[in-house]
Design a protein around this motif. Structure first.
Motif, PDB file in Angstrom:
ATOM      1  N   VAL A   5     -21.935  19.834  11.263  1.00 28.65           N
ATOM      2  CA  VAL A   5     -23.243  20.290  11.760  1.00 28.65           C
ATOM      3  C   VAL A   5     -23.460  21.786  11.571  1.00 28.65           C
ATOM      4  N   SER A   6     -22.439  22.528  11.124  1.00 28.16           N
ATOM      5  CA  SER A   6     -22.552  23.986  11.007  1.00 28.16           C
ATOM      6  C   SER A   6     -23.064  24.397   9.636  1.00 28.16           C
ATOM      7  N   PRO A   7     -23.956  25.391   9.556  1.00 31.55           N
ATOM      8  CA  PRO A   7     -24.356  25.940   8.252  1.00 31.55           C
ATOM      9  C   PRO A   7     -23.153  26.560   7.559  1.00 31.55           C
ATOM     10  N   PRO A   8     -23.079  26.499   6.231  1.00 33.20           N
ATOM     11  CA  PRO A   8     -21.913  27.026   5.506  1.00 33.20           C
ATOM     12  C   PRO A   8     -21.596  28.478   5.827  1.00 33.20           C
ATOM     13  N   ALA A   9     -22.616  29.308   6.062  1.00 26.63           N
ATOM     14  CA  ALA A   9     -22.396  30.743   6.268  1.00 26.63           C
ATOM     15  C   ALA A   9     -21.642  31.042   7.553  1.00 26.63           C
ATOM     16  N   VAL A  10     -21.714  30.138   8.550  1.00 27.86           N
ATOM     17  CA  VAL A  10     -21.046  30.401   9.836  1.00 27.86           C
ATOM     18  C   VAL A  10     -20.080  29.284  10.210  1.00 27.86           C
ATOM     19  N   ARG A  11     -19.757  28.410   9.255  1.00 24.49           N
ATOM     20  CA  ARG A  11     -18.885  27.283   9.587  1.00 24.49           C
ATOM     21  C   ARG A  11     -17.509  27.757  10.042  1.00 24.49           C
ATOM     22  N   GLY A  12     -16.980  28.799   9.428  1.00 21.87           N
ATOM     23  CA  GLY A  12     -15.686  29.325   9.852  1.00 21.87           C
ATOM     24  C   GLY A  12     -15.748  29.939  11.241  1.00 21.87           C
ATOM     25  N   LEU A  28     -12.281  34.591  14.737  1.00 20.35           N
ATOM     26  CA  LEU A  28     -13.700  34.239  14.728  1.00 20.35           C
ATOM     27  C   LEU A  28     -14.513  35.244  13.922  1.00 20.35           C
ATOM     28  N   LEU A  29     -14.202  36.537  14.103  1.00 23.41           N
ATOM     29  CA  LEU A  29     -14.957  37.587  13.428  1.00 23.41           C
ATOM     30  C   LEU A  29     -14.652  37.648  11.934  1.00 23.41           C
ATOM     31  N   LEU A  30     -13.428  37.255  11.546  1.00 24.37           N
ATOM     32  CA  LEU A  30     -13.002  37.420  10.157  1.00 24.37           C
ATOM     33  C   LEU A  30     -13.060  36.147   9.322  1.00 24.37           C
ATOM     34  N   MET A  31     -13.235  34.999   9.976  1.00 24.03           N
ATOM     35  CA  MET A  31     -13.117  33.719   9.274  1.00 24.03           C
ATOM     36  C   MET A  31     -14.089  33.611   8.106  1.00 24.03           C
ATOM     37  N   ASP A  32     -15.340  34.039   8.313  1.00 23.70           N
ATOM     38  CA  ASP A  32     -16.337  33.935   7.258  1.00 23.70           C
ATOM     39  C   ASP A  32     -16.484  35.222   6.459  1.00 23.70           C
ATOM     40  N   LYS A  33     -15.633  36.222   6.728  1.00 28.61           N
ATOM     41  CA  LYS A  33     -15.634  37.459   5.951  1.00 28.61           C
ATOM     42  C   LYS A  33     -14.450  37.492   4.987  1.00 28.61           C
ATOM     43  N   LEU A  34     -13.231  37.334   5.510  1.00 27.14           N
ATOM     44  CA  LEU A  34     -12.041  37.348   4.663  1.00 27.14           C
ATOM     45  C   LEU A  34     -11.749  35.979   4.065  1.00 27.14           C
ATOM     46  N   GLY A  35     -12.108  34.922   4.785  1.00 27.27           N
ATOM     47  CA  GLY A  35     -11.849  33.577   4.285  1.00 27.27           C
ATOM     48  C   GLY A  35     -10.656  32.923   4.952  1.00 27.27           C
ATOM     49  N   LYS A  56     -14.580  29.436   2.027  1.00 21.83           N
ATOM     50  CA  LYS A  56     -15.557  30.325   2.667  1.00 21.83           C
ATOM     51  C   LYS A  56     -16.894  30.275   1.934  1.00 21.83           C
ATOM     52  N   GLY A  57     -17.984  30.020   2.685  1.00 21.90           N
ATOM     53  CA  GLY A  57     -19.325  30.078   2.132  1.00 21.90           C
ATOM     54  C   GLY A  57     -19.729  28.903   1.272  1.00 21.90           C
ATOM     55  N   LYS A  58     -18.834  27.941   1.055  1.00 16.86           N
ATOM     56  CA  LYS A  58     -19.149  26.781   0.212  1.00 16.86           C
ATOM     57  C   LYS A  58     -19.665  25.640   1.079  1.00 16.86           C
ATOM     58  N   THR A  59     -20.591  24.867   0.517  1.00 15.49           N
ATOM     59  CA  THR A  59     -21.024  23.661   1.217  1.00 15.49           C
ATOM     60  C   THR A  59     -19.927  22.605   1.106  1.00 15.49           C
ATOM     61  N   LEU A  60     -19.968  21.610   1.998  1.00 20.29           N
ATOM     62  CA  LEU A  60     -18.968  20.552   1.964  1.00 20.29           C
ATOM     63  C   LEU A  60     -19.018  19.795   0.641  1.00 20.29           C
ATOM     64  N   GLN A  61     -20.224  19.673   0.069  1.00 15.61           N
ATOM     65  CA  GLN A  61     -20.354  18.963  -1.196  1.00 15.61           C
ATOM     66  C   GLN A  61     -19.739  19.760  -2.347  1.00 15.61           C
ATOM     67  N   GLU A  62     -19.904  21.077  -2.330  1.00 19.74           N
ATOM     68  CA  GLU A  62     -19.291  21.922  -3.361  1.00 19.74           C
ATOM     69  C   GLU A  62     -17.766  21.853  -3.296  1.00 19.74           C
ATOM     70  N   ILE A  63     -17.225  21.842  -2.083  1.00 24.15           N
ATOM     71  CA  ILE A  63     -15.771  21.733  -1.909  1.00 24.15           C
ATOM     72  C   ILE A  63     -15.284  20.381  -2.426  1.00 24.15           C
ATOM     73  N   GLU A  64     -16.046  19.342  -2.107  1.00 24.27           N
ATOM     74  CA  GLU A  64     -15.667  17.995  -2.520  1.00 24.27           C
ATOM     75  C   GLU A  64     -15.652  17.876  -4.046  1.00 24.27           C
ATOM     76  N   ILE A  65     -16.661  18.443  -4.698  1.00 25.25           N
ATOM     77  CA  ILE A  65     -16.735  18.396  -6.155  1.00 25.25           C
ATOM     78  C   ILE A  65     -15.584  19.180  -6.779  1.00 25.25           C
ATOM     79  N   ALA A  66     -15.239  20.331  -6.182  1.00 26.48           N
ATOM     80  CA  ALA A  66     -14.171  21.164  -6.728  1.00 26.48           C
ATOM     81  C   ALA A  66     -12.810  20.477  -6.632  1.00 26.48           C
TER      82      ALA A  66
END
Length: 550
Positions: free
Chosen positions: A226-233, A399-406, A531-541
């Motif tokens: 349910v989380s947008p990719p930009a803040v999922r981490g 929490l602060l670094l998850m979507d910045k550093l990965g 980081k920053g990828k949609t679930l579908q992009e991860i699945e394809i990769a």
């Protein structure tokens, strides 16, 4: 128009005067235009199954978009839209402001789901302080085996619950799974609070454990979906923070237990409040659109997306979800599929990460920390407070670094930091034995270990696994990996003190440090950055071969 019996590619070419649109906006436009083509042009069949697109406004001098729509038919058709097309222009206007869904839509749903992690931490810590009073009131004071069973029976129930969590999440949906995990936590806590026998306490703890086994995998699934990719981490880090708050809450609530007779019963009763809130609040939360889409309930998925990303982003969110459709989402997933074929690699990565998380010795370190602090002249309550604060601090930093550093960077530094802390423990146990320097070095190593764990190895595996598992197997693969987690959790807790007696602190911490270094090598070699990828992009990769079969 060209027809070909050997190809399954349909091409639609659209030309527009807009040449500075953001790529993600353009994707949304394309995905929204294609259904209108299928509705408005009889010569194009209605059965589009997959969409893939290749374009770049900045590099294409003709400013044209090429859309490849894959279907089971063998027709190759070409349609062109002229500059200023009303159809394309409308979609440009509709999507230009909707490329990045606001996190505020999904935040309330994530916070409710995080109650599971709070309860997880609370129930793991609720018996620590009151255990002496419980043993006295129930008549097994001095029986170390019985005391150990009160603590570990919960882990046995959690293992059983985790085995079935995937099937419950897939069969009943994510929301209903949350409610089903809250029910045994309410029943089990009530049983423990009212019992006057050891048997009743063990039954209550086992029932609570079943709920704890079902809840965390479902929470990881739900928050990821349910989380947008930009803040999922960032949102995924709420799980670890909530667990820390639950542990600290159990510690604080247990403080009066020695001065107030029967206070341990209140500790159990209080846990039914967040469990009840979880069960009731889930009525108003959104169901996972991924689960609804997997069940073929597309219209309902669109309604739930509106709650999670806002009305302006529903069409683009559904278009992104369309990429993961394989035409086999309603098939039953057998347990054997997790161990053979194309899914083996991601399941192997997930289960190994959880195994290494526990083999690092984190739960044994938590257990042994009170002894180390007491040796340094620090009371057990203050020691637990120190560990809890450091754990919470590390979780907030994650929490602060998850979507910045990965995810991968945090995992690497986390395992490496734990390895360094075990070196401090080995030095403390060997070079300065029984001196104040050794005690302070040991305390420093303990706190560094907890902090390093909290910034990566604690919060990342649960989030990462729910990201890398394809939609088709996500729930059941999470259930299997959580089962691995509970098995190794139990083994480390059971064997740690015995190994400490047989091997000594130096050799034991050297072994734990070795497992941490293995974790560094494993993550570097096998874990991909999400980081920053949609679930579908991860699945394809991770599973590109699925697309080559089209």
């Amino acid at each position: 128009m060209q027809r070909c019996a050997a190809t399954s590619v349909r091409r639609i070419k659209a030309t527009t005067t807009r040449n500075r649109l953001h790529t993600r906006t353009s994707e949304a436009i394309i995905q929204s235009v294609v259904p209108k083509f299928t509705e408005g042009a009889r010569r194009i069949p209605d059965h589009f199954f997959k969409l893939q697109f290749t374009f770049d406004y900045t590099k294409n001098p003709n400013k044209s978009l090429v859309i490849l729509g894959f279907s089971k038919s063998c027709n190759l058709e070409s349609i062109e839209l002229e500059d200023g097309s009303e159809l394309l222009q409308d979609d440009i206007d509709n999507f230009q402001e909707s490329t990045d869904p606001s996190p505020r839509h999904s935040l309330p749903h994530v916070l409710v789901a995080s109650l599971v992690s709070f309860l997880f931490g609370y129930h793991l810590g609720v018996v620590n302080e009151p255990l002496e009073s419980i043993s006295h009131d129930l008549g097994f004071s001095g029986d170390s085996l019985a005391e150990g069973l009160v603590v570990s029976t919960c882990l046995g129930g959690a293992f059983i619950g985790s085995l079935f969590s995937g099937w419950i999440a897939d069969g009943f949906g994510r929301r209903r799974a949350f409610q089903l995990c809250a029910l045994p936590m309410i029943i089990g806590a009530s049983c423990s609070a009212t019992t006057n026998t050891l048997t009743g306490m063990l039954i209550g703890r086992f029932i609570v454990g079943i709920g704890l086994g079902i809840g965390p995998p479902v929470a990881s699934l739900y928050i990821t979906e349910v989380s947008p990719p930009a803040v999922r981490g960032t949102y995924g880090s709420f799980i670890q923070i909530s667990t820390c708050l639950g542990l600290m809450g159990a510690l604080l609530i247990g403080i009066p237990v020695k001065s107030i007779s029967g206070w341990w019963r209140i500790c159990f009763w209080l846990s039914t409040i967040p469990s009840t809130i979880l069960a009731l609040a889930m009525i108003f939360c959104a169901e996972s659109p991924h689960w609804l889409y997997k069940r073929g309930r597309n219209a309902e998925a669109e309604v739930e997306f509106q709650k999670l990303v806002g009305a302006a982003n529903v069409r683009s969110a559904m278009a992104e979800l369309l990429k993961s459709d394989r035409g086999d989402e309603n098939d039953t997933v057998g347990i054997s599929e997790l161990f053979y074929g194309r899914y083996f690699r991601v399941v192997f990565i997930g289960s190994t990460l959880f195994a290494l998380q526990q083999l690092s010795g984190i739960n044994a370190v938590f257990y042994f920390s009170s002894t180390v602090f007491r040796s340094a002249g620090v009371s057990s309550n203050l020691a637990n407070a120190f560990v809890g604060i450091v754990n919470l601090l590390g979780s907030v930093i994650a929490l602060l670094l998850m979507d910045k550093l990965g995810r991968k960077v945090l995992l690497l530094w986390s395992f490496f930091g734990m390895a360094i802390s075990t070196v401090l423990q080995v030095i403390a146990a060997g070079l300065f034995a029984s001196t104040s320097g050794a005690l302070y070095l040991s305390v420093s190593g303990m706190l560094l270990f907890v902090f390093s764990f909290a910034i990566g190895a604690g919060p990342v595996p649960g989030l990462l696994l729910s990201e890398i598992f394809p939609n088709r197997i996500r729930a059941k693969a999470m259930a299997f990996c959580m089962s691995v987690h509970w098995v190794f959790n139990f083994m480390v807790g059971l064997l740690f003190l015995r190994l400490l007696e047989l091997m000594g602190a130096q050799l034991l911490y050297s072994m734990l440090g070795t497992f941490c270094l293995v974790g560094v090598a494993f993550v570097k070699r096998n874990v991909m950055e999400t980081k920053g990828k949609t679930l579908q992009e991860i699945e394809i990769a991770l599973l590109p071969q699925e697309y080559s079969e089209i």
